[in-house]
Scaffold this motif. Structure first.
Motif, PDB file in Angstrom:
ATOM      1  N   VAL A 159       0.818  -1.227   0.000  1.00  0.00           N
ATOM      2  CA  VAL A 159       0.000   0.000   0.000  1.00  0.00           C
ATOM      3  C   VAL A 159       0.846   1.270   0.000  1.00  0.00           C
ATOM      4  O   VAL A 159       0.284   2.366   0.015  1.00  0.00           O
ATOM      5  CB  VAL A 159      -0.943   0.022   1.221  1.00  0.00           C
ATOM      6  CG1 VAL A 159      -1.863  -1.182   1.215  1.00  0.00           C
ATOM      7  CG2 VAL A 159      -0.165   0.089   2.530  1.00  0.00           C
ATOM      8  N   LYS A 160       2.172   1.142  -0.028  1.00  0.00           N
ATOM      9  CA  LYS A 160       3.005   2.342   0.097  1.00  0.00           C
ATOM     10  C   LYS A 160       2.774   3.334  -1.032  1.00  0.00           C
ATOM     11  O   LYS A 160       2.913   4.556  -0.839  1.00  0.00           O
ATOM     12  CB  LYS A 160       4.482   1.952   0.182  1.00  0.00           C
ATOM     13  CG  LYS A 160       5.018   1.247  -1.056  1.00  0.00           C
ATOM     14  CD  LYS A 160       6.479   0.867  -0.862  1.00  0.00           C
ATOM     15  CE  LYS A 160       7.016   0.139  -2.092  1.00  0.00           C
ATOM     16  NZ  LYS A 160       8.445  -0.257  -1.897  1.00  0.00           N
ATOM     17  N   ASP A 161       2.400   2.848  -2.221  1.00  0.00           N
ATOM     18  CA  ASP A 161       2.144   3.752  -3.348  1.00  0.00           C
ATOM     19  C   ASP A 161       0.779   4.420  -3.256  1.00  0.00           C
ATOM     20  O   ASP A 161       0.488   5.332  -4.049  1.00  0.00           O
ATOM     21  CB  ASP A 161       2.246   2.983  -4.670  1.00  0.00           C
ATOM     22  CG  ASP A 161       3.656   2.466  -4.934  1.00  0.00           C
ATOM     23  OD1 ASP A 161       4.605   3.087  -4.424  1.00  0.00           O
ATOM     24  OD2 ASP A 161       3.795   1.445  -5.634  1.00  0.00           O
ATOM     25  N   LEU A 162      -0.059   3.991  -2.316  1.00  0.00           N
ATOM     26  CA  LEU A 162      -1.393   4.562  -2.170  1.00  0.00           C
ATOM     27  C   LEU A 162      -1.420   5.708  -1.172  1.00  0.00           C
ATOM     28  O   LEU A 162      -2.467   6.344  -1.003  1.00  0.00           O
ATOM     29  CB  LEU A 162      -2.381   3.470  -1.722  1.00  0.00           C
ATOM     30  CG  LEU A 162      -2.461   2.220  -2.605  1.00  0.00           C
ATOM     31  CD1 LEU A 162      -3.428   1.210  -1.990  1.00  0.00           C
ATOM     32  CD2 LEU A 162      -2.902   2.580  -4.018  1.00  0.00           C
ATOM     33  N   TYR A 163      -0.305   5.961  -0.503  1.00  0.00           N
ATOM     34  CA  TYR A 163      -0.219   7.028   0.503  1.00  0.00           C
ATOM     35  C   TYR A 163       0.835   8.042   0.096  1.00  0.00           C
ATOM     36  O   TYR A 163       1.832   7.699  -0.548  1.00  0.00           O
ATOM     37  CB  TYR A 163       0.131   6.447   1.874  1.00  0.00           C
ATOM     38  CG  TYR A 163      -0.974   5.650   2.522  1.00  0.00           C
ATOM     39  CD1 TYR A 163      -1.814   6.222   3.461  1.00  0.00           C
ATOM     40  CD2 TYR A 163      -1.178   4.307   2.183  1.00  0.00           C
ATOM     41  CE1 TYR A 163      -2.823   5.489   4.073  1.00  0.00           C
ATOM     42  CE2 TYR A 163      -2.185   3.567   2.776  1.00  0.00           C
ATOM     43  CZ  TYR A 163      -3.000   4.160   3.713  1.00  0.00           C
ATOM     44  OH  TYR A 163      -3.998   3.435   4.304  1.00  0.00           O
ATOM     45  N   SER A 164       0.617   9.286   0.517  1.00  0.00           N
ATOM     46  CA  SER A 164       1.602  10.341   0.273  1.00  0.00           C
ATOM     47  C   SER A 164       2.743  10.209   1.281  1.00  0.00           C
ATOM     48  O   SER A 164       2.525   9.842   2.443  1.00  0.00           O
ATOM     49  CB  SER A 164       0.949  11.715   0.407  1.00  0.00           C
ATOM     50  OG  SER A 164       1.907  12.740   0.309  1.00  0.00           O
ATOM     51  N   GLU A 165       3.970  10.510   0.859  1.00  0.00           N
ATOM     52  CA  GLU A 165       5.139  10.348   1.726  1.00  0.00           C
ATOM     53  C   GLU A 165       5.319  11.509   2.692  1.00  0.00           C
ATOM     54  O   GLU A 165       5.664  11.305   3.849  1.00  0.00           O
ATOM     55  CB  GLU A 165       6.390  10.177   0.876  1.00  0.00           C
ATOM     56  CG  GLU A 165       6.398   8.891   0.050  1.00  0.00           C
ATOM     57  CD  GLU A 165       7.707   8.722  -0.700  1.00  0.00           C
ATOM     58  OE1 GLU A 165       8.599   9.579  -0.530  1.00  0.00           O
ATOM     59  OE2 GLU A 165       7.831   7.737  -1.450  1.00  0.00           O
ATOM     60  N   ASN A 166       5.083  12.742   2.211  1.00  0.00           N
ATOM     61  CA  ASN A 166       5.446  13.904   3.023  1.00  0.00           C
ATOM     62  C   ASN A 166       4.290  14.840   3.319  1.00  0.00           C
ATOM     63  O   ASN A 166       4.411  15.700   4.188  1.00  0.00           O
ATOM     64  CB  ASN A 166       6.559  14.704   2.323  1.00  0.00           C
ATOM     65  CG  ASN A 166       7.798  13.849   2.083  1.00  0.00           C
ATOM     66  OD1 ASN A 166       8.227  13.105   2.957  1.00  0.00           O
ATOM     67  ND2 ASN A 166       8.367  13.957   0.885  1.00  0.00           N
TER      68      ASN A 166
END
Length: 492
Positions: free
Chosen positions: A44-51
């Protein structure tokens, strides 16, 4: 001696850890030890914003909430949240403390619409758990058991509109037409032309072509389908076609509207399971799948079709089809009065038609048990792939065939019984094929996970547990003992 329990103790403050409140043999503790859920973060890491944006709810917590609903058959996410607020084992599984607030029930719905709806997260979770079962050696790949069941949809059966139906086109339609035309040309007959609707349906993977029949479409959940079987109540439903192994691990599944026949979904499910498990030697199905096309597909894949006896659909008082003997050498049928029915033509459905001599039938004493045709002609049909059905019939009489078919009640039927009675699959509150499919994907994943966890524990496949302090009070005692400070008037 009569004893009265003092209720004042419920107001007593106690120093405990939530870990100490969950029994060591609890199902959720076993599940937590059986698999590492951290793989979800990578998915799911690509489904959330990093910053940017506010910190999100842990995605593993959201998935675990849905798992709790599936594992314990809770009817809705709202009810699941209520249960998690008061159930210590649920809080432990989610990683929440006694005073920590459980996420609102709408949180998962918003995350599903914004992030998970268009992703393949649920399929990856199912595949990851199935892979773990394979690596542990729990999957028996020698036979697959396939069947379908219906899930009642969240739709009013009296609220519908009628539309023209779409006829399901089998994936092998093009191959069948090719063989039909080759046979017709060999017998000096004109070949059939391919219908435009059939051609488009075949190109799209066997979707549909118009046949003029009208069906009921729900206005509440248009993607469901009307379902009625025997004396059961007519309702809108979905159908789940499932494949499992000898040990009841679910190998694959397909979801479709309730008005789609089980045999229409079989091809996609069979191909998926066969690609994942090429070592399967036999496929066990019920009589609803005993069609020439399905028998051919299984046998062409070099797999044994294990099917039961299928009762003839002949009216009472008439000769059964088995009483007409087929002569393969002369390509004809012999009727019960020892008269010959000769080959006439091959129709578009792939059936050869064998017709009797009306002059003989007119005077036949058995005619009323054979046919009541006005032209005194008896017609017997035989599919051009009928020999595949005969091979399946021969397998039915073998010891292997009898043994495998007896296991249906212990395997696929047991899977459906557990799913409906223990995991709430008898009906769904969700609407739409996508939502129902995603939830059932996680439900089947949880059923596999539950079995995986229990088997791992029984076989001693968990690492030894590290000694833990199950009471904050004992921790405080150890602290003061190490620092030689008095506690409660005692010196250490």
């Amino acid at each position: 001696m009569l004893t009265k329990k003092r209720r004042e103790i419920i107001e007593q403050i106690e120093l405990v850890s939530i870990d100490s409140l969950v029994p060591k043999d609890h199902l959720l503790r076993t599940i937590e030890e059986s698999i590492n859920f951290n793989f979800i973060y990578n998915e799911v890491k690509d489904l959330y914003s990093e910053n940017t944006g506010r910190p999100s709810i842990d995605p593993v917590v959201l998935i675990k909430l849905l798992m709790l609903q599936a594992l314990y058959g809770i009817r809705s996410m709202r009810q699941t949240i209520k249960e998690a607020e008061v159930n210590m084992a649920y809080r432990w599984f989610l990683g929440y403390g006694l005073q920590e607030k459980i996420p609102h029930f709408s949180t998962f719905g918003k995350n599903y619409e914004r992030r998970f709806k268009e992703s393949d997260l649920f399929e990856k979770i199912f595949e990851r758990i199935l892979k773990e079962a394979i690596e542990c050696g729990f999957i028996k790949e020698d036979a697959a058991f396939i069947d379908a069941t219906h899930i009642k949809a969240s739709a009013n059966k009296n609220k519908y509109i009628e539309k023209v139906a779409k006829k399901q086109v089998q994936k092998y339609k093009k191959e069948l037409l090719k063989e039909i035309n080759a046979e017709r040309e060999a017998n000096g007959k004109e070949p059939f032309e391919e219908d435009d609707d059939e051609a488009s349906g075949d190109a799209e993977g066997g979707n549909s072509s118009t046949n003029g029949k009208r069906v009921k479409i729900s206005t509440t959940d248009p993607e469901s389908g009307i379902f009625q079987k025997g004396e059961k109540e007519r309702c809108f439903a979905y159908t789940a076609s499932v494949a499992c192994d000898r040990n009841n691990f679910i190998l694959g599944f397909k979801i479709a509207p309730g008005n789609v026949h089980d045999s229409q979904v079989f091809s996609d499910l069979f191909q998926e399971v066969n690609d994942k498990f090429p070592e399967i030697k036999a496929v066990v199905v019920d009589a609803g799948y005993k069609t020439p096309g399905i028998c051919r597909e299984i046998i062409e894949a070099e797999i044994l079709p294990v099917m039961p006896y299928k009762r003839p659909m002949t009216k009472d008082g008439y000769f059964k089809k088995r009483e007409y003997v087929y002569d393969e050498y002369y390509d004809c049928y012999i009727c019960p009065n020892n008269q010959v029915l000769k080959y006439s033509t091959t129709n578009r459905s792939g059936y050869r038609e064998y017709k009797s001599d009306p002059q003989i039938c007119r005077e036949c004493p058995m005619r009323l048990r054979c046919t009541q045709s006005k032209n005194y002609t008896k017609v017997v049909t035989r599919h051009i792939w009928e020999h595949y059905v005969e091979i399946a019939e021969d397998i039915r009489h073998t010891e292997l065939g009898k043994e495998l078919y007896k296991m249906r009640c212990q395997t696929i039927e047991r899977v459906f019984a557990d799913a409906k009675e223990k995991h709430g699959m008898r009906y769904t509150n969700l609407r739409g094929l996508s939502k129902v499919g995603h939830y059932l994907t996680l439900l089947f994943a949880c059923m596999n996970l539950k079995k995986l966890a229990m088997w791992k524990r029984k076989r001693g496949m968990f690492p030894p547990a590290a000694p833990a302090l199950h009471s904050f009070f004992f921790m405080i005692l150890k602290f003061f003992a190490s620092n030689k400070k008095p506690l409660l008037g005692c010196a250490f």
